[in-house]
Design an enzyme around this catalytic site. Structure first.
Site, PDB file in Angstrom:
ATOM      1  N   LYS A  30       0.865  -1.270  -0.030  1.00  0.00           N
ATOM      2  CA  LYS A  30      -0.003  -0.136  -0.039  1.00  0.00           C
ATOM      3  C   LYS A  30       1.120   1.191   0.113  1.00  0.00           C
ATOM      4  O   LYS A  30       1.970   1.148   0.487  1.00  0.00           O
ATOM      5  CB  LYS A  30      -0.811  -0.146   1.289  1.00  0.00           C
ATOM      6  CG  LYS A  30      -1.889  -1.033   1.286  1.00  0.00           C
ATOM      7  CD  LYS A  30      -2.723  -0.995   2.801  1.00  0.00           C
ATOM      8  CE  LYS A  30      -4.018  -1.858   2.675  1.00  0.00           C
ATOM      9  NZ  LYS A  30      -4.979  -1.915   1.762  1.00  0.00           N
ATOM     10  N   ARG A  47     -10.163 -11.656   2.501  1.00  0.00           N
ATOM     11  CA  ARG A  47     -10.942 -12.835   1.617  1.00  0.00           C
ATOM     12  C   ARG A  47     -10.309 -14.298   1.749  1.00  0.00           C
ATOM     13  O   ARG A  47     -10.801 -15.282   2.039  1.00  0.00           O
ATOM     14  CB  ARG A  47     -11.563 -12.517   0.270  1.00  0.00           C
ATOM     15  CG  ARG A  47     -10.482 -12.334  -0.739  1.00  0.00           C
ATOM     16  CD  ARG A  47     -10.817 -11.327  -1.897  1.00  0.00           C
ATOM     17  NE  ARG A  47     -10.758 -10.125  -1.656  1.00  0.00           N
ATOM     18  CZ  ARG A  47     -11.300  -9.209  -2.881  1.00  0.00           C
ATOM     19  NH1 ARG A  47     -11.436  -9.401  -3.722  1.00  0.00           N
ATOM     20  NH2 ARG A  47     -11.080  -7.881  -2.112  1.00  0.00           N
TER      21      ARG A  47
HETATM   22  N1  BES Z   1      -7.982  -3.932   4.563  1.00  0.00           N
HETATM   23  C1  BES Z   1      -8.342  -3.378   3.277  1.00  0.00           C
HETATM   24  C2  BES Z   1      -9.637  -2.721   3.223  1.00  0.00           C
HETATM   25  C3  BES Z   1      -9.875  -1.367   3.947  1.00  0.00           C
HETATM   26  C4  BES Z   1      -9.561  -0.217   3.285  1.00  0.00           C
HETATM   27  C5  BES Z   1      -9.926  -1.333   5.397  1.00  0.00           C
HETATM   28  C6  BES Z   1      -9.866   1.165   3.849  1.00  0.00           C
HETATM   29  C7  BES Z   1     -10.264  -0.261   5.886  1.00  0.00           C
HETATM   30  C8  BES Z   1     -10.067   0.863   5.091  1.00  0.00           C
HETATM   31  C9  BES Z   1      -8.289  -4.455   2.361  1.00  0.00           C
HETATM   32  O1  BES Z   1      -7.593  -5.523   2.874  1.00  0.00           O
HETATM   33  C10 BES Z   1      -7.765  -4.256   0.998  1.00  0.00           C
HETATM   34  O2  BES Z   1      -6.728  -3.800   1.019  1.00  0.00           O
HETATM   35  N2  BES Z   1      -8.729  -4.066  -0.003  1.00  0.00           N
HETATM   36  C11 BES Z   1      -8.166  -3.641  -1.109  1.00  0.00           C
HETATM   37  C12 BES Z   1      -8.618  -4.895  -2.284  1.00  0.00           C
HETATM   38  C13 BES Z   1      -8.159  -4.637  -3.726  1.00  0.00           C
HETATM   39  C14 BES Z   1      -6.672  -4.825  -3.714  1.00  0.00           C
HETATM   40  C15 BES Z   1      -8.888  -5.530  -4.534  1.00  0.00           C
HETATM   41  C16 BES Z   1      -8.743  -2.221  -1.448  1.00  0.00           C
HETATM   42  O3  BES Z   1      -9.984  -2.186  -1.049  1.00  0.00           O
HETATM   43  O4  BES Z   1      -8.371  -1.511  -2.203  1.00  0.00           O
HETATM   44 MN    MN Z   2      -5.390  -5.604   2.118  1.00  0.00          MN
END
Ligand code: BES
Ligand code: MN
Ligand code: ZN
Length: 493
Positions: free
Chosen positions: A270, A344
């Site tokens: 990230k 997931r």
């Molecule tokens: N933990 C994150 C989702 C999240 C985002 C939680 C903001 C709380 C606040 C999750 O694991 C994630 O990174 N999701 C990605 C998925 C994508 C790679 C398909 C996302 O939402 O960007």
């Molecule tokens: Mn994630």
């Protein structure tokens, strides 16, 4: 916060702030009228020279009034609608927010004329409102800390109010426990230390088992284990049981939580900005823990199972790569296109394990799963996905009753093709659009006919700058009240 229920006519001494709830300042009744009379009409006069109309959430402060020993009077608007317990809970929370940093040490809430259950709800509202995480502050000046140390609830039948508060007090403990888990930094709260905190809950009568990586390997949980393999912290699966049903063999209800103690994104790392918020990525596991806490503390007449998939998602020489194929406990294989879509992968094995071992009446998973749910629903609503209308409707009813808002989202079969893989049974992400839906469809592939609901709480688990009086800025504990209510209303007895 020290909470006491006292007689309606108990005196409010110097050092206290007396709060009264008001619907219409032009027609003061009950304790507001009595207090206004002792203060020589100061409440009515103050209201008359301000914009206070009695609307819900408004507050009006009257300082050092003549004829009253207390430091201040705080008038809290109740709104024009019927005075429900929920309205009193919110008003009491507003009262606390208005006086917490005034210098007064006691909040003296005048609730004469209201029911014992309303008085209990007021206490509950103050408990939630006064939550504060100050474990790591060592230099905070006294004048920055809240001044209010105790709340006295003055009511007609203090003994009955205290008895009614018993149950809500356990629920408040459970919610605050969940908030603490969400707030704890990831150097303190990692899979093993999280598991230890859960183990301590056996004092409430919960049965807790912890599975480590060896046990999970034996079970074939390649999907969950792949997420944790880049971390020096060992992944854990916590299994929490509450056996409260009259029939010990009654089918349990089950809750499954995403417990990513920190989510860097892994190799699909990230951006730095805002990454620290991913310390809250175990909000689903915290909500499940809080729910089990709440059920045990009120000795709910139900058999319930809570399963937590606890991992840390880190980039490392041993981390999982984009393109890796893993095999889940269900036997299905997954192409990991993006290591940041890890929640997931954790839920896939945790859900499969749950239904294989427990054959539950239903399974509800909670997860801070997708940024896309925040785009879809904003920061107040959590997404509800379900394969079962009865379960979904029961959840929506509990949502309405508790004020933890849910919005039902679709599971359209025609989007299944969006997560087809060229090399494995599925891939772990779809295209950018509809990201929370493809995430839910992925999880559904690990549900084997059991009534199931998935709550995407990425929107609601953490609310910096919250303006809801019962939710101070930060971790919300979202889900605990909701699920406790769901069980009480639809699955107990
Ligand atoms: N933990 C994150 C989702 C999240 C985002 C939680 C903001 C709380 C606040 C999750 O694991 C994630 O990174 N999701 C990605 C998925 C994508 C790679 C398909 C996302 O939402 O960007
Ligand atoms: Mn994630
Ligand atoms: Zn995550």
């Amino acid at each position: 916060m020290n909470i006491e229920f006292v007689a309606a006519d108990a005196a409010a001494a110097k050092g206290s702030a007396v709060a009264v709830l008001v619907t219409d300042p032009a027609k003061l009744t009950g304790p507001a009228a009595a207090l206004d009379a002792s203060a020589g009409g100061a409440i009515a006069r103050s209201a008359g020279v301000s914009r206070f109309t009695g609307a819900a959430g408004q507050t009006l402060e009257v300082l050092a009034p003549q004829g009253v020993a207390a430091d201040r009077l705080v008038v809290v608007g109740l709104g024009p609608d019927a005075v429900t317990d929920q309205a009193v809970e919110t008003a009491a929370a507003h009262a606390y927010q208005a006086v917490k940093a005034t210098g007064s040490e006691v909040l003296h809430l005048r609730l004469d004329g209201l029911s014992p259950s309303a008085a209990a709800s007021a206490a509950f509202g103050v408990r939630l409102a006064s939550y504060r995480f100050d474990r790591y502050r060592t230099t905070e000046k006294a004048d920055r800390k809240p001044s209010v140390q105790a709340t006295r609830i003055a009511c007609d039948d203090p003994a009955a109010a205290k008895a009614a508060y018993e149950r809500l007090s356990g629920l408040a403990d459970a919610i605050l426990f969940a908030r603490d888990l969400v707030t704890e930094p990831a150097n303190i709260l990692y899979p093993e230390s999280f598991a230890r905190r859960v183990k301590e809950l056996s004092r409430l009568g919960l049965e807790v088992e912890i599975l480590g990586e060896k046990e999970m390997e034996k079970l074939g949980m390649g999907s969950l284990l792949g997420v944790g393999q880049g971390s020096v912290r060992e992944s854990q699966l916590a299994v929490i049981q509450w056996k409260g049903a009259p029939d010990p063999d009654a089918q349990p209800v089950a809750f499954v939580g995403k417990g990513v103690c920190f989510d860097t994104g892994g190799i699909s790392i990230k951006p730095a900005e805002g990454m620290e918020e991913m310390v809250t990525d175990m909000g689903g596991a915290a909500a499940v823990t809080g729910t089990m806490y709440a059920l045990a503390s009120r000795k709910a007449k139900v058999n319930a199972v809570g399963i937590l998939g606890l991992v840390e998602n880190m980039p490392d020489g041993n981390a999982q790569r984009p393109g890796d194929v893993v095999k889940s406990m269900s036997g299905q294989t997954i192409e990991v296109i993006n290591t940041d879509a890890e929640g997931r992968l954790v839920l896939a094995d945790a859900l499969w394990y749950c239904q294989q071992r427990f054959n539950p009446k239903f399974m509800i998973d909670l997860a801070t799963l997708t940024g896309a749910i925040v785009v879809s629903l904003g920061k107040d609503l959590a997404g509800l996905f379900s394969n079962n209308d009865e379960l979904a409707d029961n959840l929506l009813a509990a949502s309405k009753a508790t004020g933890e808002p849910l919005w039902r989202m679709p599971l359209p079969a025609q989007y299944d093709k969006l997560i087809e893989s060229a090399v494995a049974d599925m891939k772990n992400i779809g295209p950018r659009y509809g990201g929370s839906i493809t995430a839910a469809l992925f999880i559904q592939k690990f549900v084997n006919g059991v009534p199931w609901a998935h709550l995407d709480i990425a929107s609601t688990a953490f609310k910096p700058g919250s303006t809801i009086p019962t939710i101070p800025s930060g971790a919300t504990g979202f889900g605990v009240r909701l699920l406790d209510q769901l069980v009480a209303d639809s699955y107990e007895g």
